[in-house]
Scaffold this active site. Structure first.
Site, mmCIF file in Angstrom:
data_model
loop_
_atom_site.group_PDB
_atom_site.id
_atom_site.type_symbol
_atom_site.label_atom_id
_atom_site.label_comp_id
_atom_site.label_asym_id
_atom_site.label_seq_id
_atom_site.Cartn_x
_atom_site.Cartn_y
_atom_site.Cartn_z
ATOM 1 C CG HIS A 1 -0.451 0.041 2.541
ATOM 2 N ND1 HIS A 1 0.374 -0.932 3.051
ATOM 3 C CD2 HIS A 1 -0.599 0.958 3.540
ATOM 4 C CE1 HIS A 1 0.696 -0.623 4.297
ATOM 5 N NE2 HIS A 1 0.123 0.520 4.619
ATOM 6 C CG HIS B 1 -4.094 -0.113 6.796
ATOM 7 N ND1 HIS B 1 -4.029 0.412 8.069
ATOM 8 C CD2 HIS B 1 -2.934 0.267 6.183
ATOM 9 C CE1 HIS B 1 -2.888 1.082 8.209
ATOM 10 N NE2 HIS B 1 -2.205 1.011 7.077
ATOM 11 C CG HIS C 1 -0.046 4.229 4.787
ATOM 12 N ND1 HIS C 1 -0.763 3.430 5.635
ATOM 13 C CD2 HIS C 1 -0.901 5.198 4.351
ATOM 14 C CE1 HIS C 1 -2.015 3.893 5.723
ATOM 15 N NE2 HIS C 1 -2.119 4.963 4.945
ATOM 16 C CG ASP D 1 4.719 2.840 7.453
ATOM 17 O OD1 ASP D 1 3.815 3.374 6.781
ATOM 18 O OD2 ASP D 1 4.503 1.889 8.233
ATOM 19 C CG HIS D 2 4.095 -0.051 4.252
ATOM 20 N ND1 HIS D 2 4.064 -1.367 4.655
ATOM 21 C CD2 HIS D 2 3.608 0.673 5.304
ATOM 22 C CE1 HIS D 2 3.580 -1.436 5.886
ATOM 23 N NE2 HIS D 2 3.284 -0.215 6.301
ATOM 24 C CG ASP E 1 0.552 -1.576 7.679
ATOM 25 O OD1 ASP E 1 1.470 -2.386 7.909
ATOM 26 O OD2 ASP E 1 0.708 -0.342 7.712
ATOM 27 C CG HIS F 1 4.054 -2.049 11.232
ATOM 28 N ND1 HIS F 1 4.774 -0.901 11.476
ATOM 29 C CD2 HIS F 1 3.262 -1.784 10.167
ATOM 30 C CE1 HIS F 1 4.424 0.030 10.589
ATOM 31 N NE2 HIS F 1 3.506 -0.474 9.779
HETATM 32 FE FE FE Z 1 2.558 0.631 8.112
HETATM 33 ZN ZN ZN Z 2 -0.068 1.485 6.624
#
Ligand code: FE
Ligand code: ZN
Length: 239
Positions: A54, A112, A56, A58-59, A131, A169
């Protein structure tokens, strides 16, 4: 296919999938380029594909740098083509993505985010759930509906019981506290928590986890109705 687990940012996991014969590799969800570059340079592998679950940060935070450096191709969900940096290849629900020796079925798992996907490397019995599904938990419902998230999680229940789950995570210990609070008589869960604590105290990861463990211990997968799932998700948001 070998999987290397790379810790990224605060508590993210990126995964490097390596075909040992050719040393071709894929990266799943590079939140940051530095630890990935480090691994690649030390192991002489060829990073050919960047797979994102996805959009985001942090990905996908490492997409641009890695693509520039290794001329890799970026793969993501078609409807997220406007928000996945440097995307080259658009995939859709139930499609088989196949390149070199890599072969994964795409599952669209909204909840999400609306464009979240999971990559199931079915020949290797591994799924990368980003996530959507965590060990002993699930992602926050940020863009989609509870109904979508519940349906997305239910897709994973159909996979072979020994499927290895690689999530986005390291949230397992916090998640376990919530499961225990609302499922306090689950002896299998208590057993799993012991193993989790032991792994963490030895500086090991709690991933991958197995689907059959999650079916017995993850309270969100145990939820039998949309209503009970929604109640649990709301409780977790304020836990
Ligand atoms: Fe994440
Ligand atoms: Zn995420």
């Amino acid at each position: 296919m070998r999987v290397e687990i790379i810790k990224c940012l605060q508590d993210n996991y990126s995964y490097i999938l390596i075909d040992e014969a050719s040393l071709n590799a894929c990266i799943i969800d590079p939140g940051d380029s530095k630890p990935i570059i480090n691994f690649i340079e030390n192991n002489n592998i060829k990073l050919k594909y960047i797979l994102n679950t996805h959009h985001h940060y942090d990905h996908v935070g490492g997409n641009s740098e890695l693509k520039k450096r290794y001329r890799s191709e970026v793969i993501g969900f078609k409807d997220d083509r406007h928000r996945i940096p440097e995307i080259d290849i658009f995939v859709s629900d139930n499609e088989i993505w196949k390149k070199d020796n890599f072969e994964a079925k795409i599952y669209h798992t909204p909840g999400h985010t609306t464009g979240h996907i999971a990559f199931h490397f079915y020949k290797d019995n591994k799924i990368f759930t980003g996530d959507t599904l965590f060990s002993l938990g699930c992602g926050k419902v940020l863009e989609g509906t509870h109904e979508q998230m519940f349906a997305s999680l239910n897709k994973f229940k159909e996979l072979p019981l020994d499927t290895e789950i690689y999530c986005g995570h390291e949230y397992t210990l916090q998640n376990s506290n919530f499961c225990l609070a609302y499922d306090s008589t689950n002896s299998k869960l208590k057993e799993k928590i012991k193993i989790i604590k032991k792994k963490l105290s030895n500086n090991l990861t709690t991933v991958p986890t197995q689907l059959n463990d999650e079916l017995e211990c993850n309270i969100f997968l145990k939820a039998k109705s949309l209503e009970s799932f929604s109640i649990l998700r709301d409780l977790k948001d304020n836990f």
